[in-house]
Motif scaffolding. Sequence first.
Motif, PDB file in Angstrom:
ATOM      1  N   ASP A  33       0.714  -1.030  -0.024  1.00 54.23           N
ATOM      2  CA  ASP A  33       0.159  -0.089   0.114  1.00 54.23           C
ATOM      3  C   ASP A  33       0.790   1.361   0.017  1.00 54.23           C
ATOM      4  O   ASP A  33       0.860   2.100  -0.750  1.00 54.23           O
ATOM      5  N   PHE A  34       1.862   1.274   0.647  1.00 54.61           N
ATOM      6  CA  PHE A  34       2.658   2.294   0.866  1.00 54.61           C
ATOM      7  C   PHE A  34       3.501   2.580  -0.564  1.00 54.61           C
ATOM      8  O   PHE A  34       3.372   3.813  -0.667  1.00 54.61           O
ATOM      9  N   LEU A  35       3.965   1.616  -1.295  1.00 55.94           N
ATOM     10  CA  LEU A  35       4.431   1.717  -2.642  1.00 55.94           C
ATOM     11  C   LEU A  35       3.653   2.229  -3.535  1.00 55.94           C
ATOM     12  O   LEU A  35       3.740   3.047  -4.414  1.00 55.94           O
ATOM     13  N   LEU A  36       2.224   1.777  -3.425  1.00 57.39           N
ATOM     14  CA  LEU A  36       1.403   2.023  -4.402  1.00 57.39           C
ATOM     15  C   LEU A  36       0.999   3.675  -4.076  1.00 57.39           C
ATOM     16  O   LEU A  36       0.735   4.390  -5.000  1.00 57.39           O
ATOM     17  N   PHE A  37       0.566   3.950  -2.803  1.00 56.41           N
ATOM     18  CA  PHE A  37       0.005   5.376  -2.537  1.00 56.41           C
ATOM     19  C   PHE A  37       0.872   6.451  -2.556  1.00 56.41           C
ATOM     20  O   PHE A  37       0.753   7.631  -2.627  1.00 56.41           O
ATOM     21  N   LEU A  38       2.343   6.188  -2.228  1.00 55.96           N
ATOM     22  CA  LEU A  38       3.323   7.307  -1.858  1.00 55.96           C
ATOM     23  C   LEU A  38       3.406   8.013  -3.193  1.00 55.96           C
ATOM     24  O   LEU A  38       3.301   9.305  -3.045  1.00 55.96           O
ATOM     25  N   PRO A  39       3.532   7.467  -4.518  1.00 54.95           N
ATOM     26  CA  PRO A  39       3.583   8.311  -5.757  1.00 54.95           C
ATOM     27  C   PRO A  39       2.337   9.329  -5.837  1.00 54.95           C
ATOM     28  O   PRO A  39       2.437  10.476  -6.358  1.00 54.95           O
ATOM     29  N   LEU A  40       1.331   8.628  -5.717  1.00 55.07           N
ATOM     30  CA  LEU A  40       0.031   9.196  -5.810  1.00 55.07           C
ATOM     31  C   LEU A  40      -0.131  10.367  -4.688  1.00 55.07           C
ATOM     32  O   LEU A  40      -0.617  11.638  -5.211  1.00 55.07           O
ATOM     33  N   VAL A  41       0.088  10.186  -3.635  1.00 57.03           N
ATOM     34  CA  VAL A  41       0.162  11.091  -2.473  1.00 57.03           C
ATOM     35  C   VAL A  41       0.895  12.316  -2.942  1.00 57.03           C
ATOM     36  O   VAL A  41       0.639  13.518  -2.647  1.00 57.03           O
ATOM     37  N   ALA A 326     -11.043  17.799  -6.399  1.00 63.46           N
ATOM     38  CA  ALA A 326     -11.548  16.735  -6.806  1.00 63.46           C
ATOM     39  C   ALA A 326     -10.753  15.687  -6.835  1.00 63.46           C
ATOM     40  O   ALA A 326     -10.924  14.683  -6.336  1.00 63.46           O
ATOM     41  N   CYS A 327      -9.383  15.741  -7.369  1.00 63.82           N
ATOM     42  CA  CYS A 327      -8.520  14.722  -7.286  1.00 63.82           C
ATOM     43  C   CYS A 327      -8.010  14.219  -5.807  1.00 63.82           C
ATOM     44  O   CYS A 327      -7.875  13.090  -5.802  1.00 63.82           O
ATOM     45  N   ALA A 328      -8.139  15.037  -4.908  1.00 60.72           N
ATOM     46  CA  ALA A 328      -7.609  14.758  -3.611  1.00 60.72           C
ATOM     47  C   ALA A 328      -8.962  13.980  -3.034  1.00 60.72           C
ATOM     48  O   ALA A 328      -8.781  12.932  -2.400  1.00 60.72           O
ATOM     49  N   MET A 329      -9.952  14.405  -3.236  1.00 61.30           N
ATOM     50  CA  MET A 329     -11.109  13.458  -2.849  1.00 61.30           C
ATOM     51  C   MET A 329     -11.326  11.963  -3.502  1.00 61.30           C
ATOM     52  O   MET A 329     -11.603  11.070  -2.929  1.00 61.30           O
ATOM     53  N   VAL A 330     -10.844  12.127  -4.960  1.00 58.03           N
ATOM     54  CA  VAL A 330     -10.832  10.756  -5.367  1.00 58.03           C
ATOM     55  C   VAL A 330      -9.548   9.686  -4.750  1.00 58.03           C
ATOM     56  O   VAL A 330      -9.787   8.512  -4.581  1.00 58.03           O
ATOM     57  N   LEU A 331      -8.415  10.653  -4.490  1.00 59.36           N
ATOM     58  CA  LEU A 331      -7.489   9.679  -3.925  1.00 59.36           C
ATOM     59  C   LEU A 331      -7.786   9.146  -2.454  1.00 59.36           C
ATOM     60  O   LEU A 331      -7.676   8.132  -2.269  1.00 59.36           O
ATOM     61  N   ALA A 332      -8.581  10.095  -1.827  1.00 60.73           N
ATOM     62  CA  ALA A 332      -9.004   9.647  -0.425  1.00 60.73           C
ATOM     63  C   ALA A 332     -10.032   8.391  -0.348  1.00 60.73           C
ATOM     64  O   ALA A 332      -9.761   7.513   0.336  1.00 60.73           O
ATOM     65  N   VAL A 336      -9.640   4.689   1.008  1.00 65.87           N
ATOM     66  CA  VAL A 336     -10.638   3.769   1.839  1.00 65.87           C
ATOM     67  C   VAL A 336     -10.958   2.639   1.148  1.00 65.87           C
ATOM     68  O   VAL A 336     -11.332   1.557   1.921  1.00 65.87           O
ATOM     69  N   VAL A 337     -11.295   2.529  -0.236  1.00 67.94           N
ATOM     70  CA  VAL A 337     -11.781   1.628  -0.973  1.00 67.94           C
ATOM     71  C   VAL A 337     -10.735   0.207  -0.868  1.00 67.94           C
ATOM     72  O   VAL A 337     -11.095  -0.758  -0.629  1.00 67.94           O
TER      73      VAL A 337
END
Length: 354
Positions: A33-41, A326-332, A336-337
């Motif tokens: 999860d860390f590897l997946l979301f770090l670039p997106l964050v 909107a992008c921040a909400m999609v990422l959030a 969660v999903v």
Amino acid sequence: MYRDIAHAVYKRGESSIGNYEMPAWGWGIFFLDFLLFLPLVLIVNYSLQHVFPTLAIVEDPSPPAYEPVSLNEDTQSLAEESAPLADEAARNGSQARLITSSIRSTYHTLKAISGFRSLFRGLACYVALGVATSFIYGILTTVFVPALIAGPLSALVLVQLYTAWTHIVISVPSPKTFWQRLPPFKKAFQATALPVVMYFFAVELSSFVPKWLAWALSMNLPDPKAPNTIPAADKNDVWKGVIVVLVSLVLHVFLVIPTQVILTRVQASLLPEDEDTIVPFDRSFQGKVEPAIIGGKGFVTVKDAWQSFSRPSWVRLVKLYVKIFACAMVLALAWVVVLVPEMLLIISHSKKVE
């Protein structure tokens, strides 16, 4: 306020699973999860929230004869196939499509400079700036300087770093390190002291007022002295929370963003003449900036920085911020999903420790 709530929820969750042992593969899932979301964050929290708005604030819809510059690291002339687009922008002014008119066009422009890593231009300077600001801010608050004062004071000490970051973001790649691109302190302070105080006071105020309002409305907020205790639910907190959020939004739209525009444009006016920008930029600010060599200040004033930012530019900037939100909400939502089912799976395979 939101950080306090999140911390309380985390502590409650931590205490509820304290008697259970998580399976070994659970840590592997968290690492993935860390590897997946770090670039997106990083893209959302740095590129979209900082780099893209800075370029939008600086880009001029009708610059005077904008001359294309190299977008390649070797700083050679721009490829011939790109020249017609720049010529069209110079001839048609605001009629030509602006680089920051959309997130997609801004992304493609940045990617054409030096690939994917161009989205993180200025990141090293930004990290250094964050560390230095935290250090100075910590010292000031330790000696009981109010946050409303400590924030602007910290920024005033670091006006060179703040200005250098803006220059790195808006200009073509340079072989110089960020500390080699620091403008003289005297000039940076003279030009940006007032807009720096305005902006950072606005930032602190936009944080202080919602907290004060929540307290004034007697909202049930987490107690920092009792982080493991979640306040009892109150149906009245719903409408109180809506009021607090709306006030926070109004402060950001009508106070923080306007002062950010002024500060960024003043900083951009200090860009050295030998450095070219990656977006069309009117260095003269509609003829209001005179070079220091002929007796002028060499930078734009607060008043001129404000007045030279056109109505179409405001519309473009507001639209950009809406898209970023909107992008921040999609990422959030994506977080969660992905995370909730994983947590349920891990909890179902956890063993109780006696």
